[in-house]
Write an enzyme that holds these catalytic residues in place. Structure first.
Site, mmCIF file in Angstrom:
data_model
loop_
_atom_site.group_PDB
_atom_site.id
_atom_site.type_symbol
_atom_site.label_atom_id
_atom_site.label_comp_id
_atom_site.label_asym_id
_atom_site.label_seq_id
_atom_site.Cartn_x
_atom_site.Cartn_y
_atom_site.Cartn_z
ATOM 1 N N ALA A 127 2.350 6.237 3.550
ATOM 2 C CA ALA A 127 1.771 6.762 4.791
ATOM 3 C C ALA A 127 1.264 5.628 5.674
ATOM 4 O O ALA A 127 1.551 5.583 6.879
ATOM 5 C CB ALA A 127 0.643 7.738 4.471
ATOM 6 N N GLU A 154 5.657 -3.317 0.903
ATOM 7 C CA GLU A 154 5.792 -2.969 -0.509
ATOM 8 C C GLU A 154 4.973 -1.703 -0.712
ATOM 9 O O GLU A 154 3.757 -1.747 -0.840
ATOM 10 C CB GLU A 154 5.289 -4.123 -1.386
ATOM 11 N N CYS A 190 1.944 0.401 -8.614
ATOM 12 C CA CYS A 190 3.114 0.982 -7.948
ATOM 13 C C CYS A 190 4.326 1.047 -8.866
ATOM 14 O O CYS A 190 5.212 1.875 -8.671
ATOM 15 C CB CYS A 190 3.445 0.192 -6.682
ATOM 16 N N GLY A 245 0.818 -1.209 0.000
ATOM 17 C CA GLY A 245 0.000 0.000 0.000
ATOM 18 C C GLY A 245 0.845 1.249 0.000
ATOM 19 O O GLY A 245 1.998 1.249 -0.447
ATOM 20 N N GLY A 257 2.098 2.494 5.326
ATOM 21 C CA GLY A 257 3.246 1.639 5.611
ATOM 22 C C GLY A 257 3.982 2.069 6.870
ATOM 23 O O GLY A 257 4.445 1.230 7.650
#
Length: 390
Positions: free
Chosen positions: A206, A225, A260, A203, A208
């Site tokens: 922030a 990740e 991502c 995700g 993470g």
């Protein structure tokens, strides 16, 4: 390494109190050692593959309902990717489980040494919204292969996919070892307050940081990740700008830019800016026609809030919008958009776009490209794409 993952799944929505019992049940299941044998691990992996194969239609429908993904994107980015991963696990599991001999310190002779790949325990898998099936089931494969148990928390932003996982996982996998917890921030917060043996999170940066901070309280190892701004460098020595443009359009618009690893901006040699812009416009027209909103090959943003965020980046940019710029927040639509020469301080350049927006930044030479890249993305991006014949 086999050290990462988990076990099986049962859907939990009965309330906060049940989350602690889900965790306790998974711990007890792991401590029974039932997940350790090769036969059990392989059996669960085969059962998971059976779920993907037999429920492909339902999973695809859930993806289309949550993200508006074209069917081809559902297959390429989610289902087919899982099928390939299964074969990797089937072909290598026995080798991964083998003990490895190691020499010992001479003072310990005649002792012998070996490395044994022991399961860590119970893993928490927190899934993302952008690939809500693939990025949940792949970590689950690793957990099963490692002889661990797992609790899965799918993204609340993709409720159809979360419901599908909650329904199908306990039908195919061992429900004592692999469980699904549905819900939003309160459920995730309660899960993170518990002691896990490993956490896998996919995700934003922030969130993470929140996950990492919660894990640090128990010294729990994490696999994070997170996103980033991925640059593209287009040299003045490329053989075909048409090929470059087609690849950039595909990479930036796949999953409506919510990937991502997608290219975020292009560092383009000054002499190539105009030719690249023309090639991109042609590639976009070829891919989506005159009206991308009517194209069956373009997905949607995950939510109106996500569409609104990307819209604000486009409207707040000082660059020239060479293509697109159209946004329909209510229908979660953001047109593929090309912005030429925005300021590096614009939000479109300081934030991860996570939408189908590609910016072009002119550069004088390679050194200028490196300098601008480090200013925008830092020295260690998630990905960096180079088009050059040097």
């Amino acid at each position: 390494s086999l050290h990462l993952f988990l076990c099986r799944e049962t859907s939990i929505r009965e309330g906060m109190a049940s989350i602690e019992s889900v965790h306790a049940d998974a711990v007890r299941s792991f401590e029974s050692h039932k997940t350790r044998p090769y036969e059990y691990r392989m059996g669960q992996l085969k059962a998971l593959k059976k779920m993907v194969m037999e429920r492909q239609g339902e999973l695809t429908a859930a993806l289309m309902a949550d993200l508006g993904k074209p069917e081809a994107e559902c297959d390429l980015g989610e289902i087919s990717a899982l099928k390939i991963a299964f074969e990797t696990f089937f072909n290598n599991l026995k080798t991964w489980m083998k003990h490895e001999q190691r020499p010992v310190w001479s003072l310990l002779l005649p002792a012998s040494g070996e490395v044994r790949f022991e399961p860590l325990g119970v893993s928490l898998i927190i899934g993302p919204f952008n690939f809500p099936i693939n990025c949940v089931l792949k970590p689950l494969m690793g957990a099963i292969a490692a002889g661990c148990c797992a609790v899965i928390k799918p993204s609340e932003q993709t409720p159809h996919c979360a419901a599908a996982l909650a329904k199908f996982v306990p039908l195919y996998l061992d429900p004592a070892c692999y469980k699904v917890v549905e819900g939003g921030v309160p459920e995730t917060t309660r899960l993170l307050a518990l002691r896990w043996d490993q956490i896998t999170f996919t995700g934003s940066n922030a969130v993470g940081r929140i996950v990492a901070a919660a894990a640090a309280k128990h010294l729990t190892p994490c696999l994070l990740e997170c996103g980033g701004k991925n640059a593209v460098f287009v040299d003045d020595k490329v053989q075909s700008l048409d090929v470059v443009a087609r690849r950039l359009v595909w990479g930036r618009t796949f999953n409506s830019g919510q990937t991502c690893l997608a290219p975020d901006y292009v560092l383009c040699m000054e002499a190539m800016v105009v030719p690249l812009e023309k090639a991109l416009l042609k590639a976009l027209s070829d891919a989506f026609g005159e009206d991308p909103q009517k194209s069956p090959d373009l997905g949607r943003m995950v939510s109106a809030a996500a569409a609104s965020r990307v819209k604000s980046y486009i409207e707040g940019s000082t660059g020239r919008v060479a293509y697109g710029g159209k946004c329909d927040v209510e229908s979660k639509f953001v047109s593929p958009t090309i912005i030429v020469n925005p300021k590096l301080t614009d939000a479109v350049m300081t934030q991860e776009n996570f939408g189908p927006v590609l910016s072009i930044i002119p550069v004088r030479d390679v050194d200028d490209a490196v300098s601008k890249h480090n200013q925008i993305s830092g020295k260690h991006p998630l990905a960096f794409y180079v088009f050059s014949t040097r």
